[in-house]
Write a protein that holds these residues in place. Structure first.
Motif, mmCIF file in Angstrom:
data_model
loop_
_atom_site.group_PDB
_atom_site.id
_atom_site.type_symbol
_atom_site.label_atom_id
_atom_site.label_comp_id
_atom_site.label_asym_id
_atom_site.label_seq_id
_atom_site.Cartn_x
_atom_site.Cartn_y
_atom_site.Cartn_z
ATOM 1 N N CYS A 78 4.508 1.067 9.412
ATOM 2 C CA CYS A 78 3.651 0.591 8.320
ATOM 3 C C CYS A 78 3.609 -0.937 8.340
ATOM 4 N N CYS B 270 5.131 -2.705 5.256
ATOM 5 C CA CYS B 270 6.602 -2.671 5.259
ATOM 6 C C CYS B 270 7.183 -3.561 6.355
ATOM 7 N N CYS C 235 3.541 5.203 2.466
ATOM 8 C CA CYS C 235 4.457 4.481 1.572
ATOM 9 C C CYS C 235 3.728 3.398 0.784
ATOM 10 N N CYS C 236 2.647 2.865 1.348
ATOM 11 C CA CYS C 236 1.999 1.677 0.772
ATOM 12 C C CYS C 236 0.502 1.824 0.500
HETATM 13 ZN ZN LIG Z 1 4.764 0.855 3.823
#
Ligand SMILES: [Zn+2]
Length: 264
Positions: A237, A240, A186-187
């Motif tokens: 994560c 996050c 996601c990151c």
């Molecule tokens: Zn993330």
């Protein structure tokens, strides 16, 4: 997907306000003590709040020392061994066998630690990079690996499994692995990936230039002989979840959290 995607399956633990997480498959082995420590329960002030174990982050030395002592209390055994991490592929082994000259514990440099010594706890410190905990159940050997993106592209996980096999006689089929909280797909954006990341890894990239380093680690462990069902990913994560973990990408000025493993 399948068994590897086991999000939120880590077991939360708490002792004296210190919060840490355990991998369920490692928690099942009575010989192993381990924990991925969150940032909660330490004594450091922002932006190192609060369980920072990283020296050289800008935090006060006495706070780091006290935080490390709190972690030692939770884990039991001797104070964990920390190593000067350099984003390389150096594996440092500490042997129980008599007659072997082990390196000076106060001055270790490398990115993975391996031992078969009961009571000798190993620590890796991270803030987005992966800490990967390994246990060779057939020979009772533990390892703690720092695998950031540089470590990933140089396959430090494979190096560590090979070291466990070669020097400790561990069968990779009996190694269990836990991939700690770290930068998720996601990151993990790499806008300069064409010059930073070799093309053989580009298959792990989505169309937004985000890489899945969790999948890279899983595949490297499998290539080294670790069975897929023995590999668990925390699925957490760091960027996050800055409520739980330090994140370099998320916060820039921040601390480091610890992932610790040892033998009883
Ligand atoms: Zn993330």
């Amino acid at each position: 997907m399948g068994a590897f995607e086991t999000e939120h399956m880590m077991i939360p633990q708490e002792k004296n306000g210190v919060v840490y997480l355990q991998f369920p498959h490692l928690a099942r082995f009575p010989a192993v003590r381990h924990g991925v420590f969150t940032r909660r329960g330490g004594c450091s002030d922002p932006p190192f709040d609060s369980l920072n174990v990283g020296r050289g982050t800008g935090d006060a030395e006495d706070r780091v020392r006290r935080n490390r002592a709190r972690i030692a209390e939770c884990i039991g055994g001797t104070e964990p061994v920390y190593i000067r991490q350099v984003h390389g592929t150096g594996v440092v082994s500490l042997f129980r066998k008599e007659g072997v000259q082990n390196p000076d514990l106060k001055n270790l440099t490398g990115d993975a630690l391996v031992t078969d010594i009961p009571g000798r706890n190993l620590a890796i410190q991270v803030a987005d990079c992966q800490a990967v905990l390994l246990y060779g159940a057939d020979r009772k050997v533990v390892a703690d690996v720092h695998s950031g993106w540089r470590g990933s592209i140089h396959n430090i996980l494979g190096e560590t499994v090979r070291e466990m096999a070669r020097r400790f006689d561990c069968a990779p089929a009996h190694i269990h692995a836990g991939i700690g909280p770290s930068l998720g797909p996601c990151c993990a954006e790499f806008i300069h990936y064409q010059r930073e990341i070799p093309s053989r890894f580009w298959g792990y990239k989505d169309d937004r230039d985000h890489f899945d380093f969790w999948a890279i680690s899983r595949d490297q462990l499998r290539e080294a002989g670790v069975p897929a069902e023995n590999i668990l990913n925390s699925g957490l994560c760091t960027r996050c979840r800055t409520d739980l973990f330090f994140s370099y990408r998320g916060e820039a000025a921040t601390g480091r959290f610890a992932a610790v493993i040892g033998l009883r």
